[in-house]
Design an enzyme around this catalytic site. Structure first.
Site, PDB file in Angstrom:
ATOM      1  CB  CYS A 165      -0.959  -0.001   1.194  1.00 32.15           C
ATOM      2  SG  CYS A 165      -2.062  -1.422   1.180  1.00 32.15           S
ATOM      3  CB  THR A 272      -0.719  -8.588   8.132  1.00 34.22           C
ATOM      4  OG1 THR A 272      -0.771  -9.325   9.359  1.00 34.22           O
ATOM      5  CG2 THR A 272      -0.671  -9.564   6.958  1.00 34.22           C
ATOM      6  CG  HIS A 305      -1.900   4.328   5.417  1.00 32.91           C
ATOM      7  ND1 HIS A 305      -1.855   4.123   4.055  1.00 32.91           N
ATOM      8  CD2 HIS A 305      -2.075   3.100   5.982  1.00 32.91           C
ATOM      9  CE1 HIS A 305      -1.982   2.824   3.805  1.00 32.91           C
ATOM     10  NE2 HIS A 305      -2.132   2.185   4.948  1.00 32.91           N
ATOM     11  CB  THR A 309      -7.224  -1.801  10.216  1.00 35.16           C
ATOM     12  OG1 THR A 309      -6.045  -0.992  10.239  1.00 35.16           O
ATOM     13  CG2 THR A 309      -7.481  -2.258   8.783  1.00 35.16           C
ATOM     14  N   PRO A 310      -8.622  -1.486  13.135  1.00 32.14           N
ATOM     15  CG  PRO A 310     -10.089  -2.910  14.288  1.00 32.14           C
ATOM     16  CD  PRO A 310      -9.471  -2.687  12.937  1.00 32.14           C
ATOM     17  CD  GLU A 316      -2.043   6.928   9.828  1.00 33.57           C
ATOM     18  OE1 GLU A 316      -1.804   7.842   8.996  1.00 33.57           O
ATOM     19  OE2 GLU A 316      -2.772   5.946   9.569  1.00 33.57           O
ATOM     20  CE  LYS A 335      -5.571   4.227   2.257  1.00 29.05           C
ATOM     21  NZ  LYS A 335      -4.752   5.422   2.587  1.00 29.05           N
ATOM     22  CG  HIS A 340      -6.754   0.690   1.261  1.00 25.83           C
ATOM     23  ND1 HIS A 340      -5.808   1.367   0.523  1.00 25.83           N
ATOM     24  CD2 HIS A 340      -6.051  -0.054   2.176  1.00 25.83           C
ATOM     25  CE1 HIS A 340      -4.610   1.070   0.976  1.00 25.83           C
ATOM     26  NE2 HIS A 340      -4.730   0.213   1.965  1.00 25.83           N
ATOM     27  CG  PHE A 399      -0.298  -6.242   4.141  1.00 27.69           C
ATOM     28  CD1 PHE A 399      -0.848  -5.498   5.168  1.00 27.69           C
ATOM     29  CD2 PHE A 399      -1.049  -7.266   3.594  1.00 27.69           C
ATOM     30  CE1 PHE A 399      -2.124  -5.772   5.642  1.00 27.69           C
ATOM     31  CE2 PHE A 399      -2.329  -7.559   4.053  1.00 27.69           C
ATOM     32  CZ  PHE A 399      -2.866  -6.807   5.086  1.00 27.69           C
TER      33      PHE A 399
END
Length: 411
Positions: A165, A272, A305, A309-310, A316, A335, A340, A399
């Site tokens: 990504c 990941t 970014h 996601t949790p 971040e 996003k 995404h 990732f």
């Protein structure tokens, strides 16, 4: 902000094909409304997660011609349309004399799994004679840059970057460094991806990375929200014309922005998951700021970014709070609106960052209701916020722990 002694690289052209619009003007107008564009996706019908953010309003046959459209996959369709826009916007036409000094560097996170799914089904049915001879040339990531070069007659440096990504953002940084090194005068740089493949959707679902809000797709993408549960698949392309500033001035080109800073790093931690303290991401940002000759307080806004996601969003948010030792500048998370686009996301958000500098506005974030306690950022929501700014930061994390950060400034 300190003056930078090294060669300056300007953005002189912009092409953008995203779910919010198929050109920079329409895309910006839609993005300012701050509403998520996710909806049921016929391509994903029957899967546990069957919605996405998709690009509507383009006809590849009309845009590219029947022969070209048929032999290429969707991610290359998007790349070609964005590249043509960018060249036209830059008022640039490579000539036989100049084309070897013009390069193409694009970021693509993956090959086209939709094509491979079709061809593997033919193999499974014991019909190898039915496998298309074009399966490889239409689907491998390198063909995005190659097809752009063939389409536009560009003979200079040409390659594709795959760093998950972070691909699109990394492509821009590497392209800028090619110009600084004297290898090119101009580079078309950016990224393209169509993540709307059943195999892609199934894999990310199995990784528990996708939002499960199947009955409310428009509420699914929730960067930094306490109720976030994963990202929404998207697609799109962005191509920026990067050009030596003195070269652009000599031909009277419009300077849209300057790509002043680039930083990249690896977490070297997990396939990941991000590093728990975001140390690799922090290093990329520090490198970009140093490269740009900027301090943290010079940054007018952050294009995060923020995939929804949790774990990723929490890491971040902690990173920005630590980096600024308090409240960071206003943050936006695109996003939340367009989903995404994986390898193209960094390039798309770089283009939006350039537009933010031009408009002196920060785009709103959709679906943000409550932030994590202790991780509150100044996230713009509802409508664009007018902010006078000279510089902006955009970040991309992928990732494998691959990180990239870019600093753009006004010309």
């Amino acid at each position: 902000m300190r003056a930078h002694a090294r060669l300056e690289v300007a953005v002189t052209g912009l092409g953008l094909v995203i779910p919010a619009g198929t050109d920079p003007g329409s895309a910006w107008e839609t993005m300012t409304r701050g509403r998520c564009l996710a909806s049921p996706d016929p391509e994903l019908s029957g899967l546990p997660v069957a919605f996405s953010c998709r690009v509507d309003g383009i006809d590849p046959v009309q845009e590219l011609g029947l022969r070209l459209a048929r032999r290429l996959d969707r991610f290359i369709h998007l790349a070609l349309i964005a590249a043509r826009q960018a060249m036209a916007d830059a008022c640039l036409e490579p000539t036989a004399r100049l084309s070897h000094r013009v390069g193409v560097v694009l970021g693509v996170g993956s090959n086209s799994l939709a094509t491979y799914l079709t061809e593997f089904n033919r193999l499974d049915a014991h019909r190898p004679h039915r496998v298309s001879p074009l399966a490889l040339t239409r689907s491998v990531p390198s063909m995005a840059a190659s097809e752009v070069a063939m389409d536009l007659g560009i003979h200079g440096t040409n390659f594709t970057i795959a760093s998950a990504c972070a691909s699109g953002a990394t492509a821009l940084g590497v392209a800028r460094d090619l110009i600084r090194a004297g290898a090119c005068d101009v580079v078309l740089a950016g990224g393209s991806e169509s993540a709307r493949s059943p195999m892609t959707a199934a894999c990310f679902h199995q990784l528990r990375a996708l939002s499960q809000r199947c009955t409310e797709p428009h509420l699914a993408a929730r960067p930094f929200d306490r109720e976030r549960d994963g990202f929404v698949l998207g697609e799109g392309a962005a191509v920026l014309v990067l050009e030596r500033r003195d070269h652009a001035r000599r031909r009277g080109a419009r300077l849209r922005a300057v790509l002043r800073g680039f930083g990249s790093s690896a977490d070297a931690y997990h396939p990941t998951a991000p590093h728990p303290q975001g140390l690799g991401a922090e290093q990329a940002i520090h490198t970009a700021l140093t490269d740009a000759g900027c301090r943290t307080q010079d940054i007018g806004h952050i294009n995060a970014h923020a995939t929804s996601t949790p774990l990723g969003d929490a890491t971040e948010a902690d990173l920005y709070l630590r980096l600024y030792r308090g409240t960071p500048p206003p943050v936006t998370a695109p996003k939340s609106i367009i989903g995404h686009a994986l390898g193209a996301a960094g390039a798309i958000e770089a283009a939006l960052t350039v537009l933010s500098l031009e408009h002196q506005q920060v785009l709103p974030t959709a679906n943000l209701f409550r932030q994590d306690p202790g991780r509150e950022l100044d996230i713009v929501r509802g409508r664009p916020r007018d902010i006078p700014m000279q510089a902006a930061l955009t970040t991309s994390f992928g990732f494998g722990g691959q990180n990239a950060a870019l600093v753009f400034t006004l010309p």
